[in-house]
Motif scaffolding. Structure first.
Motif, PDB file in Angstrom:
ATOM      1  N   ASP A 172      -7.455   3.619  -4.837  1.00  0.00           N
ATOM      2  CA  ASP A 172      -8.675   4.042  -4.162  1.00  0.00           C
ATOM      3  C   ASP A 172      -8.554   5.546  -3.946  1.00  0.00           C
ATOM      4  O   ASP A 172      -7.875   5.985  -3.017  1.00  0.00           O
ATOM      5  CB  ASP A 172      -8.846   3.293  -2.841  1.00  0.00           C
ATOM      6  N   LYS A 201      -9.366   7.090  -0.576  1.00  0.00           N
ATOM      7  CA  LYS A 201      -8.386   6.888   0.497  1.00  0.00           C
ATOM      8  C   LYS A 201      -7.002   7.414   0.121  1.00  0.00           C
ATOM      9  O   LYS A 201      -6.053   7.241   0.888  1.00  0.00           O
ATOM     10  CB  LYS A 201      -8.293   5.401   0.836  1.00  0.00           C
ATOM     11  N   ASN A 202      -6.889   8.007  -1.069  1.00  0.00           N
ATOM     12  CA  ASN A 202      -5.587   8.497  -1.535  1.00  0.00           C
ATOM     13  C   ASN A 202      -4.520   7.415  -1.452  1.00  0.00           C
ATOM     14  O   ASN A 202      -3.380   7.664  -1.031  1.00  0.00           O
ATOM     15  CB  ASN A 202      -5.140   9.724  -0.728  1.00  0.00           C
ATOM     16  N   THR A 203      -4.881   6.228  -1.870  1.00  0.00           N
ATOM     17  CA  THR A 203      -3.994   5.084  -1.713  1.00  0.00           C
ATOM     18  C   THR A 203      -3.910   4.287  -3.014  1.00  0.00           C
ATOM     19  O   THR A 203      -4.924   4.086  -3.696  1.00  0.00           O
ATOM     20  CB  THR A 203      -4.485   4.167  -0.578  1.00  0.00           C
ATOM     21  N   SER A 224       0.849  -1.191   0.000  1.00  0.00           N
ATOM     22  CA  SER A 224       0.000   0.000   0.000  1.00  0.00           C
ATOM     23  C   SER A 224       0.879   1.234   0.000  1.00  0.00           C
ATOM     24  O   SER A 224       1.960   1.241   0.599  1.00  0.00           O
ATOM     25  CB  SER A 224      -0.904   0.028   1.234  1.00  0.00           C
ATOM     26  N   ALA A 269       0.040   5.224   0.766  1.00  0.00           N
ATOM     27  CA  ALA A 269      -0.927   6.264   1.116  1.00  0.00           C
ATOM     28  C   ALA A 269      -0.281   7.628   0.928  1.00  0.00           C
ATOM     29  O   ALA A 269       0.800   7.884   1.461  1.00  0.00           O
ATOM     30  CB  ALA A 269      -1.401   6.096   2.557  1.00  0.00           C
TER      31      ALA A 269
END
Length: 122
Positions: free
Chosen positions: A72, A75-77, A21, A23
């Motif tokens: 996403d 979620k800025n991810t 991930s 972020a």
């Protein structure tokens, strides 16, 4: 100020899976292409996968069919699902916040994360 937090790396056996991930904050995430790159010891950093703002994807030849990039925007991810891992996938994996296709190649124009180590070994 752009900040990236990468996570999800670790030690996994050949054939296993990991999900990375990344972020991001401090950028308008939804308008940027995002990318994952990796650098193995003694080698140059190489493209793993990119995803455009519209969701189109592109993969390095060595990971096609095994890795999947997704994002996403709420979620800025950005994620990297890695399946069927091989020892040659061992590297530090980095994300970049602004990846564009310029002059017939993918280029990086944004900030880099700190990297997350992926080790594939039995």
């Amino acid at each position: 100020q752009v900040q990236l937090v990468e996570s999800g790396g670790g030690l996994v056996q050949p054939g296993g899976s990991l999900r990375l991930s990344c972020a991001a904050s401090g950028i308008i995430f939804s308008i940027n292409g995002m990318g994952w790159y990796r650098q193995a010891t003694g080698k140059q950093r190489e493209l793993v996968a990119v995803i455009t703002s519209g969701g189109a994807t592109n993969y390095g030849d060595s990971v096609k069919g095994r890795f999947t990039i997704s994002r996403d925007n709420a979620k800025n991810t950005v994620y990297l699902q890695m399946n069927s891992l091989k020892p040659e996938d061992t590297a530090v994996y980095y994300c970049n916040t602004d990846v564009r296709y310029v002059h017939y190649r993918w280029g990086t124009f944004g900030s880099w994360g700190q990297g997350t180590q992926v080790t594939v070994s039995s």
